[in-house]
Scaffold this active site. Structure first.
Site, mmCIF file in Angstrom:
data_model
loop_
_atom_site.group_PDB
_atom_site.id
_atom_site.type_symbol
_atom_site.label_atom_id
_atom_site.label_comp_id
_atom_site.label_asym_id
_atom_site.label_seq_id
_atom_site.Cartn_x
_atom_site.Cartn_y
_atom_site.Cartn_z
ATOM 1 N N TYR A 26 0.658 -1.419 -0.074
ATOM 2 C CA TYR A 26 -0.012 -0.019 -0.093
ATOM 3 C C TYR A 26 0.937 1.149 0.166
ATOM 4 O O TYR A 26 0.279 2.388 0.003
ATOM 5 C CB TYR A 26 -1.014 -0.234 1.210
ATOM 6 N N GLU A 99 11.531 -3.998 4.987
ATOM 7 C CA GLU A 99 10.575 -3.233 5.752
ATOM 8 C C GLU A 99 10.841 -3.250 7.207
ATOM 9 O O GLU A 99 9.886 -3.419 8.108
ATOM 10 C CB GLU A 99 9.248 -4.041 5.420
HETATM 11 C C1 SIN Z 1 3.970 -1.014 1.827
HETATM 12 O O1 SIN Z 1 4.191 -0.474 0.803
HETATM 13 O O2 SIN Z 1 3.291 -1.874 1.661
HETATM 14 C C2 SIN Z 1 4.542 -0.893 3.228
HETATM 15 C C3 SIN Z 1 5.253 0.531 3.375
HETATM 16 C C4 SIN Z 1 6.112 1.041 2.652
HETATM 17 O O3 SIN Z 1 7.142 0.326 2.182
HETATM 18 O O4 SIN Z 1 6.147 2.065 1.813
#
Ligand code: SIN
Length: 194
Positions: A26, A99
């Site tokens: 997301y 992450e």
């Molecule tokens: C994601 O993109 O799902 C997690 C947050 C990010 O890495 O910006």
């Protein structure tokens, strides 16, 4: 909880016996795809909203001056649009590293349209993590982002690329688009020398 979540995520064995797992992205996972995947498709998850409330010490900021990146905040009835990737479980080693600044893997239902759903995983940085910054007015978040930069590049690029990617998905996200509007104004002022 320490900021580095890799060890906790490695113990998340929920999908270890599966050959393939859906991952819901997301934030940067929508537009920065530096990991292998089998298939991808737009998806949404229910009862979460995207917020620029997580600190970034490792990608879009530094430990001394963290930037701001997205996390998910529970909100009954809401939907969050993103991109789902079907990946092999071994890919999580790479993703956990990427992450690691406060994000934990959670199991969630992914929706691909009216009919189809699948169980998958999503990285969420909860309020309990040490890098969590929490809410602020969108204009303040834009100023924070305009001033931040880290090993993965300027924080503003993160936000602008995310907003573009969300438009590409037809996602309605007033929070992100409001921050984008403030940020574009700030960038305009910088260029105009104000
Ligand atoms: C994601 O993109 O799902 C997690 C947050 C990010 O890495 O910006």
């Amino acid at each position: 909880m320490s900021i580095d979540t890799t060890a906790i995520n490695r113990r998340m064995s929920h999908f270890d016996r599966h050959d393939e797992v859906w991952l819901f992205g997301y934030g940067s996972l929508i537009y920065k795809v530096d990991f292998p995947y089998i298939e991808r498709r737009p998806a949404y998850i229910r009862h979460w909203v995207r917020r620029l409330w997580q600190g970034s010490h490792d990608h879009r900021g530094t430990p001394q001056a963290p930037g701001r990146v997205v996390t998910l905040i529970p909100q009954a009835g809401a939907s969050c649009v993103g991109m789902a990737y079907l990946i092999e479980p071994r890919t999580f080693a790479q993703l956990d590293e990427r992450e690691k600044n406060g994000y934990l893997r959670f199991a969630t239902a992914l929706h691909f349209g009216e009919e189809r759903t699948a169980e998958g995983l999503v990285y969420i940085a909860t309020e309990e993590n040490a890098a969590y910054l929490g809410p602020a007015p969108e204009a303040d978040i834009a100023r924070h982002i305009a001033a931040s930069s880290g090993p993965s590049g300027p924080n503003r690029d993160y936000l602008l690329q995310l907003a573009d990617a969300l438009r590409g998905l037809d996602a309605d996200d007033p929070h992100v688009f409001d921050i984008e509007r403030h940020l574009v104004e700030l960038i305009g002022h910088e260029r105009g020398g104000h």
